[in-house]
Scaffold this motif. Structure first.
Motif, PDB file in Angstrom:
ATOM      1  N   PHE A 114      -7.411  -0.138   6.107  1.00  0.00           N
ATOM      2  CA  PHE A 114      -7.904   1.041   6.816  1.00  0.00           C
ATOM      3  C   PHE A 114      -7.194   2.341   6.421  1.00  0.00           C
ATOM      4  CE2 PHE A 114      -7.204   3.911  10.455  1.00  0.00           C
ATOM      5  CZ  PHE A 114      -8.498   4.407  10.584  1.00  0.00           C
ATOM      6  N   PRO A 115      -5.852   2.417   6.431  1.00  0.00           N
ATOM      7  CA  PRO A 115      -5.217   3.713   6.147  1.00  0.00           C
ATOM      8  C   PRO A 115      -5.507   4.224   4.749  1.00  0.00           C
ATOM      9  CG  PRO A 115      -3.635   2.159   7.095  1.00  0.00           C
ATOM     10  CD  PRO A 115      -4.854   1.382   6.749  1.00  0.00           C
ATOM     11  N   LEU A 116      -5.726   3.326   3.809  1.00  0.00           N
ATOM     12  CA  LEU A 116      -5.904   3.713   2.417  1.00  0.00           C
ATOM     13  C   LEU A 116      -7.190   4.485   2.170  1.00  0.00           C
ATOM     14  CD1 LEU A 116      -4.678   0.404   0.799  1.00  0.00           C
ATOM     15  CD2 LEU A 116      -3.595   2.645   0.508  1.00  0.00           C
ATOM     16  N   ALA A 117      -8.115   4.445   3.128  1.00  0.00           N
ATOM     17  CA  ALA A 117      -9.372   5.166   2.942  1.00  0.00           C
ATOM     18  C   ALA A 117      -9.191   6.671   3.035  1.00  0.00           C
ATOM     19  CB  ALA A 117     -10.398   4.695   3.975  1.00  0.00           C
ATOM     20  N   HIS A 118      -8.109   7.120   3.672  1.00  0.00           N
ATOM     21  CA  HIS A 118      -7.907   8.573   3.765  1.00  0.00           C
ATOM     22  C   HIS A 118      -7.396   9.099   2.435  1.00  0.00           C
ATOM     23  CE1 HIS A 118      -6.714  12.535   5.007  1.00  0.00           C
ATOM     24  NE2 HIS A 118      -7.380  12.346   6.140  1.00  0.00           N
ATOM     25  N   PRO A 119      -7.971  10.189   1.920  1.00  0.00           N
ATOM     26  CA  PRO A 119      -7.574  10.681   0.595  1.00  0.00           C
ATOM     27  C   PRO A 119      -6.125  11.145   0.496  1.00  0.00           C
ATOM     28  CG  PRO A 119      -9.096  12.199   1.685  1.00  0.00           C
ATOM     29  CD  PRO A 119      -9.099  10.943   2.486  1.00  0.00           C
ATOM     30  N   ALA A 120      -5.480  11.430   1.613  1.00  0.00           N
ATOM     31  CA  ALA A 120      -4.070  11.817   1.555  1.00  0.00           C
ATOM     32  C   ALA A 120      -3.141  10.628   1.430  1.00  0.00           C
ATOM     33  CB  ALA A 120      -3.697  12.616   2.808  1.00  0.00           C
ATOM     34  N   VAL A 121      -3.627   9.436   1.748  1.00  0.00           N
ATOM     35  CA  VAL A 121      -2.786   8.234   1.763  1.00  0.00           C
ATOM     36  C   VAL A 121      -2.824   7.572   0.391  1.00  0.00           C
ATOM     37  CG1 VAL A 121      -2.424   5.956   2.773  1.00  0.00           C
ATOM     38  CG2 VAL A 121      -3.079   7.886   4.235  1.00  0.00           C
ATOM     39  N   ALA A 122      -1.646   7.423  -0.200  1.00  0.00           N
ATOM     40  CA  ALA A 122      -1.554   6.841  -1.535  1.00  0.00           C
ATOM     41  C   ALA A 122      -1.210   5.361  -1.508  1.00  0.00           C
ATOM     42  CB  ALA A 122      -0.495   7.587  -2.343  1.00  0.00           C
ATOM     43  N   SER A 123      -0.493   4.916  -0.476  1.00  0.00           N
ATOM     44  CA  SER A 123       0.048   3.560  -0.504  1.00  0.00           C
ATOM     45  C   SER A 123       0.329   3.077   0.907  1.00  0.00           C
ATOM     46  CB  SER A 123       1.348   3.557  -1.317  1.00  0.00           C
ATOM     47  OG  SER A 123       1.872   2.262  -1.483  1.00  0.00           O
ATOM     48  N   VAL A 124       0.314   1.757   1.090  1.00  0.00           N
ATOM     49  CA  VAL A 124       0.792   1.130   2.327  1.00  0.00           C
ATOM     50  C   VAL A 124       1.920   0.173   1.951  1.00  0.00           C
ATOM     51  CG1 VAL A 124      -1.341   1.323   3.658  1.00  0.00           C
ATOM     52  CG2 VAL A 124      -0.983  -0.681   2.225  1.00  0.00           C
ATOM     53  N   ILE A 125       2.937   0.075   2.826  1.00  0.00           N
ATOM     54  CA  ILE A 125       4.110  -0.742   2.489  1.00  0.00           C
ATOM     55  C   ILE A 125       4.493  -1.632   3.677  1.00  0.00           C
ATOM     56  CG2 ILE A 125       4.993   0.754   0.669  1.00  0.00           C
ATOM     57  CD1 ILE A 125       6.996   1.857   2.763  1.00  0.00           C
ATOM     58  N   PRO A 126       3.735  -2.685   3.931  1.00  0.00           N
ATOM     59  CA  PRO A 126       4.126  -3.617   4.987  1.00  0.00           C
ATOM     60  C   PRO A 126       5.400  -4.358   4.610  1.00  0.00           C
ATOM     61  CG  PRO A 126       2.402  -4.577   3.636  1.00  0.00           C
ATOM     62  CD  PRO A 126       2.570  -3.154   3.166  1.00  0.00           C
ATOM     63  N   GLY A 127       6.096  -4.833   5.618  1.00  0.00           N
ATOM     64  CA  GLY A 127       7.254  -5.676   5.378  1.00  0.00           C
ATOM     65  C   GLY A 127       6.846  -7.134   5.274  1.00  0.00           C
ATOM     66  N   ALA A 128       7.816  -7.964   4.926  1.00  0.00           N
ATOM     67  CA  ALA A 128       7.585  -9.410   4.856  1.00  0.00           C
ATOM     68  C   ALA A 128       8.914 -10.117   5.033  1.00  0.00           C
ATOM     69  CB  ALA A 128       6.937  -9.803   3.536  1.00  0.00           C
ATOM     70  N   ARG A 129       8.885 -11.212   5.778  1.00  0.00           N
ATOM     71  CA  ARG A 129      10.097 -11.978   6.031  1.00  0.00           C
ATOM     72  C   ARG A 129      10.187 -13.222   5.162  1.00  0.00           C
ATOM     73  NH1 ARG A 129      12.666 -10.314  10.267  1.00  0.00           N
ATOM     74  NH2 ARG A 129      13.934 -12.192  10.244  1.00  0.00           N
ATOM     75  N   SER A 130       9.132 -13.526   4.419  1.00  0.00           N
ATOM     76  CA  SER A 130       9.098 -14.748   3.628  1.00  0.00           C
ATOM     77  C   SER A 130       8.126 -14.574   2.477  1.00  0.00           C
ATOM     78  CB  SER A 130       8.638 -15.929   4.490  1.00  0.00           C
ATOM     79  OG  SER A 130       7.294 -15.738   4.909  1.00  0.00           O
ATOM     80  N   ALA A 131       8.205 -15.497   1.524  1.00  0.00           N
ATOM     81  CA  ALA A 131       7.255 -15.470   0.413  1.00  0.00           C
ATOM     82  C   ALA A 131       5.834 -15.651   0.920  1.00  0.00           C
ATOM     83  CB  ALA A 131       7.622 -16.561  -0.590  1.00  0.00           C
ATOM     84  N   ALA A 132       5.657 -16.485   1.952  1.00  0.00           N
ATOM     85  CA  ALA A 132       4.317 -16.716   2.494  1.00  0.00           C
ATOM     86  C   ALA A 132       3.751 -15.433   3.096  1.00  0.00           C
ATOM     87  CB  ALA A 132       4.360 -17.827   3.540  1.00  0.00           C
ATOM     88  N   GLU A 133       4.568 -14.671   3.826  1.00  0.00           N
ATOM     89  CA  GLU A 133       4.092 -13.416   4.400  1.00  0.00           C
ATOM     90  C   GLU A 133       3.764 -12.404   3.305  1.00  0.00           C
ATOM     91  OE1 GLU A 133       6.609 -11.738   7.369  1.00  0.00           O
ATOM     92  OE2 GLU A 133       6.338 -13.398   8.784  1.00  0.00           O
TER      93      GLU A 133
END
Length: 329
Positions: free
Chosen positions: A276-295
């Motif tokens: 969803f956030p990436l659809a806005h033209p000002a947004v270049a990237s999203v950076i979720p976290g992850a606690r494991s390789a599976a995540e």
């Protein structure tokens, strides 16, 4: 307006998906060194080429773990770290939200001399001589309360000019903010131009207020926006946290309504949250976290999961996303 950072834009071509590395600092709960390395490896194997960290994350632990991983790579990914907190090594940290973190007490210092030292220590932990982005961390009234005006003045006179000089020396390619509130972004942009704003948790499936002011302003000023915390601290990915705390009942109800629509269209809620956030033209990237390789692998899968237009239409019809919010094609 002091235009420290406007000689050419865009400074960086950012990847769509990056990794936020607060979890590598044992945010909420500890992970082992081995799990940290396998998580980073899963990211790299999946094509992730942007890693964002900070001295505050585990009081140096996140940067140390990321540095150990970088040491084994033949090609370095894009790196982002932050300034504004110094670490008093050997002092008890108190409750910072990081479990079994490094023995160091974080404290705020946005002065030029402190920022120079903070960056030198970060580069040492990461094992590099430069990074792609340096971000002023947690400036703003949300963090500093009644002390905000003083801290803001120190940052404007110290941190930002110091970072501009580092950019001239090639220590970084882009300078900006790494924050959790919109107001400070607007306040800084009234005074200077920026290259990057890493905004955590404020433009998501749950919150779209930046559509009113910040995102149009960034678009007009060619300030790239990186959306951190796209899961709002985890609640949009099935975890019991919102804004680094407990989930309020109203937020839980909204998440449930979003979940129902996603299930109707056979789309995982985290996939919708990432895209969803990436659809806005000002947004270049999203950076979720992850606690494991599976995540981490799940994040990589979610960013590519097909989402029908009808899902976004249903969310709009039920008032779960704003009518003026851009949505993915």
């Amino acid at each position: 307006m002091n235009q420290y950072f406007t000689d050419e834009k865009p400074f960086l071509v950012l990847p769509t998906l990056g990794m936020g590395c607060a979890t590598l600092g044992n945010l909420y709960a500890p992970i082992s060194d081995a799990d940290a390395q396998t998580t980073l490896q899963a990211a790299a194997t999946g094509g992730v080429s942007l890693f964002d960290t900070a001295p505050f994350y585990g009081h140096g632990l996140s940067e140390n773990r990321l540095g150990a991983f970088l040491n084994g790579l033949s090609e370095r990914p894009m790196l982002s770290t932050k300034v504004g907190r110094s670490l008093a090594h050997g002092e008890a940290p108190g409750d910072t939200g990081f479990v079994d973190a490094g023995l160091a007490r974080p404290y705020f210092d946005y002065s030029a001399a402190a920022v120079e030292q903070q960056v030198a220590e970060s580069l040492s932990r990461l094992g590099v001589d430069s990074v792609n982005m340096l971000l002023v961390h947690d400036l703003g009234a949300l963090t500093h309360g009644d002390d905000h005006a003083r801290q803001f003045a120190i940052a404007m006179e110290g941190a930002f000019p110091a970072l501009a000089k580092m950019k001239e020396r090639g220590v970084t390619r882009a300078v900006g903010l790494g924050v959790n509130e919109v107001a400070i972004c607007l306040e800084v942009l009234e005074e200077i131009d920026l290259d990057i704003i890493l905004l955590a948790g404020r433009y998501t499936l749950l919150e779209q207020a930046p559509l009113d002011d910040l995102l149009p302003l960034c678009q007009s000023r060619a300030v790239q926006v990186v959306v951190g915390g796209p899961f709002n601290s985890g609640v949009l990915a099935g975890n019991p946290h919102y804004d680094y705390g407990a989930v309020p009942p109203a937020v839980a109800a909204r998440v449930q309504a979003l979940t129902v629509i996603c299930e109707r269209h056979n789309v995982p809620l985290p996939a919708a949250a990432l895209q969803f956030p990436l659809a806005h033209p000002a947004v270049a990237s999203v950076i979720p976290g992850a606690r494991s390789a599976a995540e981490m692998t799940a994040n990589i899968d979610h960013i590519a999961h097909p989402i029908p237009a009808a899902l976004w239409a249903d969310m709009r019809e039920e008032g779960l996303i704003r009518a003026d919010a851009p949505v993915p094609d």
